[in-house]
Design an enzyme around this catalytic site. Structure first.
Site, PDB file in Angstrom:
ATOM      1  N   LYS A  25       6.244 -10.078   6.067  1.00  0.00           N
ATOM      2  CA  LYS A  25       6.526 -10.543   4.694  1.00  0.00           C
ATOM      3  C   LYS A  25       7.352 -11.830   4.758  1.00  0.00           C
ATOM      4  CE  LYS A  25       6.801  -5.777   3.078  1.00  0.00           C
ATOM      5  NZ  LYS A  25       5.376  -5.529   3.026  1.00  0.00           N
ATOM      6  N   LYS A  62      -2.256  -2.220  16.326  1.00  0.00           N
ATOM      7  CA  LYS A  62      -2.062  -1.670  14.976  1.00  0.00           C
ATOM      8  C   LYS A  62      -2.641  -0.251  14.892  1.00  0.00           C
ATOM      9  CE  LYS A  62      -1.524  -1.971  10.440  1.00  0.00           C
ATOM     10  NZ  LYS A  62      -0.186  -1.953   9.865  1.00  0.00           N
ATOM     11  N   LYS A 106      -1.728  -7.694   5.694  1.00  0.00           N
ATOM     12  CA  LYS A 106      -1.954  -8.060   4.287  1.00  0.00           C
ATOM     13  C   LYS A 106      -0.956  -9.110   3.783  1.00  0.00           C
ATOM     14  CE  LYS A 106       1.119  -6.122   1.140  1.00  0.00           C
ATOM     15  NZ  LYS A 106       2.134  -5.566   1.952  1.00  0.00           N
ATOM     16  N   GLY A 152       0.817  -1.213   0.000  1.00  0.00           N
ATOM     17  CA  GLY A 152       0.000   0.000   0.000  1.00  0.00           C
ATOM     18  C   GLY A 152       0.850   1.262   0.000  1.00  0.00           C
ATOM     19  N   ASN A 153       2.003   1.190   0.702  1.00  0.00           N
ATOM     20  CA  ASN A 153       2.819   2.401   0.818  1.00  0.00           C
ATOM     21  C   ASN A 153       3.482   2.785  -0.499  1.00  0.00           C
ATOM     22  OD1 ASN A 153       2.233   2.826   3.511  1.00  0.00           O
ATOM     23  ND2 ASN A 153       3.764   1.329   4.143  1.00  0.00           N
TER      24      ASN A 153
HETATM   25  P1  ADP Z   1       4.263  -2.383   2.458  1.00  0.00           P
HETATM   26  O1  ADP Z   1       3.282  -1.285   2.270  1.00  0.00           O
HETATM   27  O2  ADP Z   1       4.866  -2.826   1.175  1.00  0.00           O
HETATM   28  O3  ADP Z   1       3.755  -3.539   3.304  1.00  0.00           O
HETATM   29  P2  ADP Z   1       6.005  -1.783   4.734  1.00  0.00           P
HETATM   30  O4  ADP Z   1       6.380  -0.390   5.091  1.00  0.00           O
HETATM   31  O5  ADP Z   1       5.048  -2.490   5.631  1.00  0.00           O
HETATM   32  O6  ADP Z   1       5.495  -1.714   3.230  1.00  0.00           O
HETATM   33  O7  ADP Z   1       7.304  -2.705   4.607  1.00  0.00           O
HETATM   34  C1  ADP Z   1       8.434  -2.267   3.872  1.00  0.00           C
HETATM   35  C2  ADP Z   1       9.425  -1.571   4.791  1.00  0.00           C
HETATM   36  O8  ADP Z   1      10.044  -2.525   5.661  1.00  0.00           O
HETATM   37  C3  ADP Z   1      10.602  -0.914   4.129  1.00  0.00           C
HETATM   38  O9  ADP Z   1      10.284   0.360   3.651  1.00  0.00           O
HETATM   39  C4  ADP Z   1      11.651  -0.874   5.255  1.00  0.00           C
HETATM   40  O10 ADP Z   1      11.674   0.400   5.855  1.00  0.00           O
HETATM   41  C5  ADP Z   1      11.141  -1.853   6.288  1.00  0.00           C
HETATM   42  N1  ADP Z   1      12.103  -2.869   6.740  1.00  0.00           N
HETATM   43  C6  ADP Z   1      12.168  -3.324   8.013  1.00  0.00           C
HETATM   44  N2  ADP Z   1      13.106  -4.256   8.159  1.00  0.00           N
HETATM   45  C7  ADP Z   1      13.684  -4.418   6.933  1.00  0.00           C
HETATM   46  C8  ADP Z   1      14.731  -5.262   6.437  1.00  0.00           C
HETATM   47  N3  ADP Z   1      15.359  -6.133   7.228  1.00  0.00           N
HETATM   48  N4  ADP Z   1      15.053  -5.173   5.131  1.00  0.00           N
HETATM   49  C9  ADP Z   1      14.410  -4.297   4.314  1.00  0.00           C
HETATM   50  N5  ADP Z   1      13.407  -3.478   4.730  1.00  0.00           N
HETATM   51  C10 ADP Z   1      13.041  -3.528   6.028  1.00  0.00           C
HETATM   52 MG    MG Z   2       3.197  -3.426   5.355  1.00  0.00          MG
END
Ligand code: ADP
Ligand code: MG
Length: 316
Positions: free
Chosen positions: A274, A132, A212, A14-15
Site C-alpha cells: 500500500k 504468494k 491489488k 478484500g479482507n
Molecule cells: P487488505 O485486504 O486491505 O489489502 P491487508 O491485510 O493486506 O488488507 O493489509 C492490512 C493489514 O496490514 C492490517 O490489518 C495490519 O495487520 C497490517 N499491517 C502491517 N504493517 C502495518 C503497519 N505498519 N500499520 C498498520 N497496519 C499494518
Molecule cells: Mg492486502
C-alpha cells in the site's frame, strides 16, 4: 484551467469484506459491501469522478476450493480464470450496493465493471520464486495436485504462486473512455495476469496473483487521478506496528514515509505494497504530482479522512 471533476481511485481491501468470524455467506458480504458503499457514495455526492478497484483474496480462495472439490465432475479452471470470475462476482456486489446507495441520495449514474487483464513480464523474477499463498490448505501430500508449488502452512500445505509486478493495464483505453460516462470498477484482485504469448499467440493468461495495491496505483496513474484512497481494516498506517511504541502516521510527506519504508515499518504483503503504491503514484507525472494525495484508512473513517481529520494522508 481546473478540471471540472476531480478524479479519485478507491481501492477496497478484500479482507474488510469478509470480517473475522464470518465465512463469506452472501448476506454477510453484501452487508459489508453496503457499509463500504455508504461511505464511497459520499464521494460521488461531493462531485468526485469515481473509479473503484478491489481485492479478492477470500473470494478467489473460495472459487479455487470449489474448483478443487468438484474437479471430478466439472473441469477445473486455472487460477487466472478464477480471478476473472471473482472480478465478476465482486463487481456485481459493488454495482448493486452502490446503485442502491446512490439511489437513496437521488443520484442516478451508470456503474460498469470492466473485466481487466494486466500484463506481466514472463521474465519477472517472481516466476522463479513463487511466494504468494492462495486457496485451500491441504492436509496430506497425496491430495496436493501435481505441478503446483507448495509451502508449509499452519494447517498442512498451501499452494504458492508468483506475484509479479503489474506492467500495463490492457483495458486502459477502455477504462479512460468509460470513466467520462460512468463509475468504473476495474482491475479487481490486481487484474487477470496475462503475458505476451510466444510467436503469434498474442496475450495469454498465466497463473499468478498481482498485488491489488500495486495495480491500484497503476490504475490511479493511467486515469490521472488526483487522489488515491486505499481502504482497509486498520484506521491508519502505524510506525512500530504491533509494538508498545506503536504510533499512527497522520499527515506525512513522501521523503519521510520513504525513510520509514526503508526502515521496515510496513509488513511485506499487507501494508508494504500500500505504501509502495502510494510512493509510486506520488512520484509519477511531474506536471500533476504536487497536487496529488493518497489516503490509507478504514471504510468507516473515509469521510473524516477526506477532511484531513483521520487516517494516514501522504503527500509529496
Ligand atoms: P487488505 O485486504 O486491505 O489489502 P491487508 O491485510 O493486506 O488488507 O493489509 C492490512 C493489514 O496490514 C492490517 O490489518 C495490519 O495487520 C497490517 N499491517 C502491517 N504493517 C502495518 C503497519 N505498519 N500499520 C498498520 N497496519 C499494518
Ligand atoms: Mg492486502
Amino acid at each position: 484551467m481546473r478540471k471540472k471533476h476531480r478524479v479519485v481511485v478507491v481501492a477496497l481491501g478484500g479482507n474488510a469484506l469478509i470480517k473475522p468470524g464470518e465465512t463469506g455467506k452472501l448476506p454477510e458480504q453484501l452487508r459489508n459491501m453496503d457499509n463500504a458503499m455508504k461511505h464511497v457514495a459520499m464521494l460521488v455526492k461531493r462531485g468526485w469522478k469515481l473509479i473503484l478497484t478491489h481485492g479478492n483474496g477470500p473470494q478467489v480462495g473460495d472459487i479455487l476450493l470449489q474448483n478443487e472439490m468438484s474437479k471430478n465432475a466439472v473441469p477445473p479452471m486455472p487460477l487466472y480464470v478464477c480471478v476473472a470470475e471473482s472480478q465478476g462476482e465482486i463487481g456485481y456486489m459493488i454495482q448493486e450496493t452502490l446503485y442502491n446507495r446512490l439511489h437513496k441520495l437521488g443520484i442516478d449514474k451508470p456503474i460498469v465493471t470492466v473485466i481487466t487483464q494486466v500484463l506481466v513480464d514472463r521474465n519477472d523474477s517472481a516466476f522463479r520464486k513463487p511466494t504468494k499463498p492462495i486457496g485451500p490448505h491441504y492436509l496430506r501430500k497425496s491430495a496436493m495436485p501435481r505441478g503446483w508449488h507448495f509451502m508449509k502452512s499452519k494447517m498442512g500445505f498451501r499452494r504458492v504462486v508468483p506475484s509479479p509486478e503489474p506492467v500495463r493495464i490492457v483495458e486502459a483505453d477502455a477504462i479512460r473512455k468509460i470513466m467520462d460516462k460512468a463509475i468504473v470498477i476495474a482491475c479487481g484482485g490486481g487484474g487477470v495476469p496475462v503475458v505476451r504469448g510466444r510467436g503469434e499467440k498474442g496475450l495469454v493468461g498465466i497463473d499468478a496473483v498481482i498485488d491489488k495495491d500495486l495495480t491500484a496505483g497503476k490504475l490511479a496513474e493511467i486515469v490521472k487521478a488526483d487522489m488515491l484512497i486505499i481502504l482497509t481494516d486498520v484506521d491508519a498506517v502505524e510506525l512500530n506496528y504491533g509494538k508498545p511504541n506503536q504510533r499512527k502516521l497522520k499527515r506525512v510527506g513522501l521523503s519521510e514515509i520513504k525513510k520509514y519504508y526503508e526502515e521496515g515499518h510496513f509488513a511485506e504483503g499487507s501494508m508494504g505494497p500500500k505504501v509502495e503504491a502510494a510512493m509510486r503514484f506520488l512520484e509519477k507525472d511531474p506536471k500533476n504530482r504536487n497536487k496529488r494525495k493518497v489516503i490509507i484508512t478504514s471504510f468507516d473513517l473515509l469521510e473524516k479522512a477526506i477532511e484531513d481529520k483521520a487516517g494516514t494522508i501522504i503527500v509529496r
